[in-house]
Design an enzyme around this catalytic site. Structure first.
Site, short mmCIF file in Angstrom:
data_model
loop_
_atom_site.label_atom_id
_atom_site.label_comp_id
_atom_site.label_asym_id
_atom_site.label_seq_id
_atom_site.Cartn_x
_atom_site.Cartn_y
_atom_site.Cartn_z
N HIS A 45 1.07 -1.05 0.05
CA HIS A 45 0.03 0.03 0.05
C HIS A 45 0.74 1.25 0.13
CE1 HIS A 45 0.65 -0.23 4.55
NE2 HIS A 45 0.67 0.72 4.36
P1 TYD Z 1 -1.89 -2.68 7.48
O1 TYD Z 1 -1.29 -1.14 7.33
O2 TYD Z 1 -2.67 -3.20 6.37
O3 TYD Z 1 -0.57 -3.64 7.73
P2 TYD Z 1 0.72 -3.71 6.75
O4 TYD Z 1 1.92 -2.82 7.39
O5 TYD Z 1 1.00 -4.96 6.52
O6 TYD Z 1 0.41 -3.05 5.19
O7 TYD Z 1 -2.75 -2.86 8.79
C1 TYD Z 1 -2.95 -4.07 9.18
C2 TYD Z 1 -4.60 -4.00 9.99
O8 TYD Z 1 -4.25 -2.90 11.06
C3 TYD Z 1 -5.41 -3.35 9.11
O9 TYD Z 1 -6.51 -3.88 9.50
C4 TYD Z 1 -5.43 -1.82 9.53
C5 TYD Z 1 -4.80 -1.69 11.12
N1 TYD Z 1 -4.21 -0.64 11.45
C6 TYD Z 1 -4.85 -0.04 12.60
O10 TYD Z 1 -5.95 -0.12 13.06
N2 TYD Z 1 -4.14 1.06 13.39
C7 TYD Z 1 -2.86 1.23 12.66
O11 TYD Z 1 -2.37 2.34 13.21
C8 TYD Z 1 -2.22 0.49 11.60
C9 TYD Z 1 -0.89 0.76 11.17
C10 TYD Z 1 -3.02 -0.40 11.14
#
Ligand code: TYD
Length: 130
Positions: A45
């Site tokens: 992302h």
């Molecule tokens: P995501 O940003 O998709 O993780 P990655 O780093 O693998 O891309 O986040 C994973 C999940 O956690 C998603 O459902 C959103 C949640 N999340 C929060 O609720 N708060 C946060 O601060 C972050 C970073 C993620």
């Protein structure tokens, strides 16, 4: 970027940074990703506005970053090294070692509106910005 790190004799080292002093934004949120098995990829992302400092206090994580300026691969394994993301950047993170920890200091609270989770959409977003 270099994260200030102080060696403490025979007792490891201590690293630190302060929002607006050592990094160019105020820190509103800290999050970290742990318990990831080796070989797993996360991320996929970009963020529209969010600024972040990524660092790895333990282990080894490969970052694949892509933005307006091109594509870059960085191996994070030194606690005194951080990667500053200040513009919309597509990121993938590969856990090179089990239990590596990825920590992130971010400029804003969590909001789904700031995410671009589709790579094609990210490409269009970059084009529209110029
Ligand atoms: P995501 O940003 O998709 O993780 P990655 O780093 O693998 O891309 O986040 C994973 C999940 O956690 C998603 O459902 C959103 C949640 N999340 C929060 O609720 N708060 C946060 O601060 C972050 C970073 C993620």
């Amino acid at each position: 970027v270099h994260i200030k790190t102080i060696p403490t004799l025979n007792a490891g080292e201590l690293s630190f940074f302060e929002g607006t002093r050592d990094i160019p934004f105020e820190i509103k949120r800290i999050y970290f990703i742990s318990k990831v098995p080796e070989g797993v990829r996360r991320g996929f992302h970009a963020h529209k506005k969010l600024k972040q400092l990524l660092f790895c206090p333990y282990g080894c994580i490969q970052l694949i970053l892509e933005n307006q300026r091109g594509r870059e691969e960085i191996e994070l394994s030194d606690p005194s090294v951080g990667v500053l993301i200040e513009e919309p950047t597509w990121r993938e993170m590969l856990w090179m070692k089990k239990d590596s920890v990825l920590c992130v200091a971010a400029s804003d609270f969590y909001t789904t509106e700031d995410y671009i989770r589709d790579y094609e959409e990210f490409q269009r977003f970059l084009k529209d910005k110029v």
